[in-house]
Design an enzyme around this catalytic site. Sequence first.
Site, PDB file in Angstrom:
ATOM      1  N   HIS A 107      -9.687 -33.731  16.423  1.00  0.00           N
ATOM      2  CA  HIS A 107      -8.669 -34.567  17.080  1.00  0.00           C
ATOM      3  C   HIS A 107      -7.623 -33.715  17.780  1.00  0.00           C
ATOM      4  O   HIS A 107      -6.558 -34.227  18.149  1.00  0.00           O
ATOM      5  CB  HIS A 107      -8.010 -35.478  16.038  1.00  0.00           C
ATOM      6  CG  HIS A 107      -8.986 -36.361  15.329  1.00  0.00           C
ATOM      7  ND1 HIS A 107      -9.498 -37.503  15.883  1.00  0.00           N
ATOM      8  CD2 HIS A 107      -9.587 -36.242  14.107  1.00  0.00           C
ATOM      9  CE1 HIS A 107     -10.351 -38.069  15.037  1.00  0.00           C
ATOM     10  NE2 HIS A 107     -10.421 -37.317  13.952  1.00  0.00           N
ATOM     11  N   GLY A 130      -5.398  -2.981   4.388  1.00  0.00           N
ATOM     12  CA  GLY A 130      -4.917  -4.181   3.720  1.00  0.00           C
ATOM     13  C   GLY A 130      -5.829  -5.373   3.912  1.00  0.00           C
ATOM     14  O   GLY A 130      -6.040  -6.165   2.997  1.00  0.00           O
ATOM     15  N   ARG A 131      -6.396  -5.509   5.110  1.00  0.00           N
ATOM     16  CA  ARG A 131      -7.228  -6.689   5.400  1.00  0.00           C
ATOM     17  C   ARG A 131      -8.599  -6.630   4.726  1.00  0.00           C
ATOM     18  O   ARG A 131      -9.351  -7.600   4.754  1.00  0.00           O
ATOM     19  CB  ARG A 131      -7.378  -6.840   6.911  1.00  0.00           C
ATOM     20  CG  ARG A 131      -7.967  -5.623   7.609  1.00  0.00           C
ATOM     21  CD  ARG A 131      -7.744  -5.718   9.118  1.00  0.00           C
ATOM     22  NE  ARG A 131      -8.164  -4.539   9.841  1.00  0.00           N
ATOM     23  CZ  ARG A 131      -7.437  -3.428   9.969  1.00  0.00           C
ATOM     24  NH1 ARG A 131      -6.255  -3.344   9.383  1.00  0.00           N
ATOM     25  NH2 ARG A 131      -7.889  -2.405  10.668  1.00  0.00           N
ATOM     26  N   GLU A 177      -7.330  -7.574  14.075  1.00  0.00           N
ATOM     27  CA  GLU A 177      -6.629  -6.335  13.748  1.00  0.00           C
ATOM     28  C   GLU A 177      -7.614  -5.168  13.646  1.00  0.00           C
ATOM     29  O   GLU A 177      -7.253  -4.027  13.900  1.00  0.00           O
ATOM     30  CB  GLU A 177      -5.858  -6.476  12.436  1.00  0.00           C
ATOM     31  CG  GLU A 177      -4.913  -5.315  12.158  1.00  0.00           C
ATOM     32  CD  GLU A 177      -3.984  -5.560  10.988  1.00  0.00           C
ATOM     33  OE1 GLU A 177      -2.862  -6.057  11.201  1.00  0.00           O
ATOM     34  OE2 GLU A 177      -4.378  -5.258   9.848  1.00  0.00           O
ATOM     35  N   LYS A 187       6.440  -2.628  13.786  1.00  0.00           N
ATOM     36  CA  LYS A 187       7.274  -2.204  12.660  1.00  0.00           C
ATOM     37  C   LYS A 187       8.346  -1.217  13.125  1.00  0.00           C
ATOM     38  O   LYS A 187       9.509  -1.292  12.724  1.00  0.00           O
ATOM     39  CB  LYS A 187       6.396  -1.560  11.580  1.00  0.00           C
ATOM     40  CG  LYS A 187       5.468  -2.523  10.855  1.00  0.00           C
ATOM     41  CD  LYS A 187       4.672  -1.795   9.796  1.00  0.00           C
ATOM     42  CE  LYS A 187       3.733  -2.726   9.045  1.00  0.00           C
ATOM     43  NZ  LYS A 187       2.943  -2.020   8.015  1.00  0.00           N
ATOM     44  N   LYS A 210       0.823  -1.206   0.000  1.00  0.00           N
ATOM     45  CA  LYS A 210       0.000   0.000   0.000  1.00  0.00           C
ATOM     46  C   LYS A 210       0.860   1.261   0.000  1.00  0.00           C
ATOM     47  O   LYS A 210       0.657   2.170  -0.796  1.00  0.00           O
ATOM     48  CB  LYS A 210      -0.935  -0.022   1.212  1.00  0.00           C
ATOM     49  CG  LYS A 210      -1.863   1.176   1.311  1.00  0.00           C
ATOM     50  CD  LYS A 210      -2.772   1.026   2.525  1.00  0.00           C
ATOM     51  CE  LYS A 210      -3.596   2.276   2.748  1.00  0.00           C
ATOM     52  NZ  LYS A 210      -4.469   2.147   3.921  1.00  0.00           N
ATOM     53  N   GLU A 237       9.557  -5.932   4.930  1.00  0.00           N
ATOM     54  CA  GLU A 237       9.756  -7.302   4.441  1.00  0.00           C
ATOM     55  C   GLU A 237       9.318  -7.456   2.984  1.00  0.00           C
ATOM     56  O   GLU A 237       9.905  -8.241   2.221  1.00  0.00           O
ATOM     57  CB  GLU A 237       9.038  -8.320   5.339  1.00  0.00           C
ATOM     58  CG  GLU A 237       7.547  -8.132   5.473  1.00  0.00           C
ATOM     59  CD  GLU A 237       7.153  -7.226   6.626  1.00  0.00           C
ATOM     60  OE1 GLU A 237       6.079  -7.461   7.197  1.00  0.00           O
ATOM     61  OE2 GLU A 237       7.907  -6.293   6.941  1.00  0.00           O
TER      62      GLU A 237
END
Length: 360
Positions: free
Chosen positions: A194, A77-78, A163, A322, A16, A22
């Site tokens: 399980h 972003g999400r 978030e 960050k 963005k 990263e």
Amino acid sequence: MERLHAATTLVVIISKTFTTQETLLNAKAIKQWMLTQLQDSNAIAKQFFAVSSNVEKAQAFGLQTSHVLPMWDWVGGRFSLWSAVGLPLALAIGNDNFKDLKAGAYEMDKHFQSADFSKNMPVLMALIGMWNRNGLNYSNLAVLPYDHSLRALPGYLQQTDMESNGKSVSKQGDKLHWPTAPVVFGQEGTNGQHAFMQLMHQSDEIIPTDFIVALKGTNSLVEHHKVLVANCFAQSEALMQGKNLAQVTGELSDQGFSSEEQNFLAPHKIMKGNTPSNTLLMPALTPKCFGAILALYEHKIFVQGALWQVNSYDQWGVELGKQLGEQVLAFMENKTTEHSMSASSVKLIEAFLQEQNDTH
């Protein structure tokens, strides 16, 4: 990358702000790889695309203006799947399927916008979730999709939910007097049965659950899908009904266990029940149905954020990580001796640096 051919590789960088550490580290590595492989300074301009709200930085990286697909700066972003961020998805599943995905989301958008609250799925799910969180003080939400293709969905919804609404102050900056987002976790069925579902059935912790399952399978193994659906329905029934002492004792008696054996075994086989769950049914797992599910959760989260009075669209907690990451990296690279880190963090960094020195 070992299996890629540089001359036939298209690279899409999604950032963005075009400043995420990263992401740019990966982008620079692939850029260097392509330039080394092709020995062509124009390769980046020809084979790199970007999705970003910062067109200038993308250009400075070496991309053509026409290869930068802009996104609105107000899109988190999400929540960005429906924007140009969805380009790699469209490339992977094809434009027709991507259009169907968006069509399903659009139908859920219209439903949320127009349906009466008594029949409005996002509103109802939001209110149920708030009752579980604030009325009954249940702090978790398990998302259990009974389809291997949806195995990454719980992780996706973790970010979307936690978030967005993992906050403790209002939009006005006032301390809230109620808890907000639940802890979201999950796994595809039947694997979860399980694992953590043992705790859900027999611990004192009550964990509200969303089951997601398609009525029709995606392959020709009809019997397999029937068993999968049966497991899904059985788990929601078990969470609701449980099994009390009288039921367990009666079953053990019918199986021929002695009174002494019944008294010993019965407490271990009691299931508490009374655990709330939703079961979301799809006709089949199609791009259109999946798009509707994603939009359903997005709108649910929006409603809860509005009622909890939080800003669902910032993420200052993420930003702190960050910032500290930059500080740690600068300290590792001896670019600064000034820091505000704890002694424990400094020791961890020293251990890392010692290992690096020993290796090289």
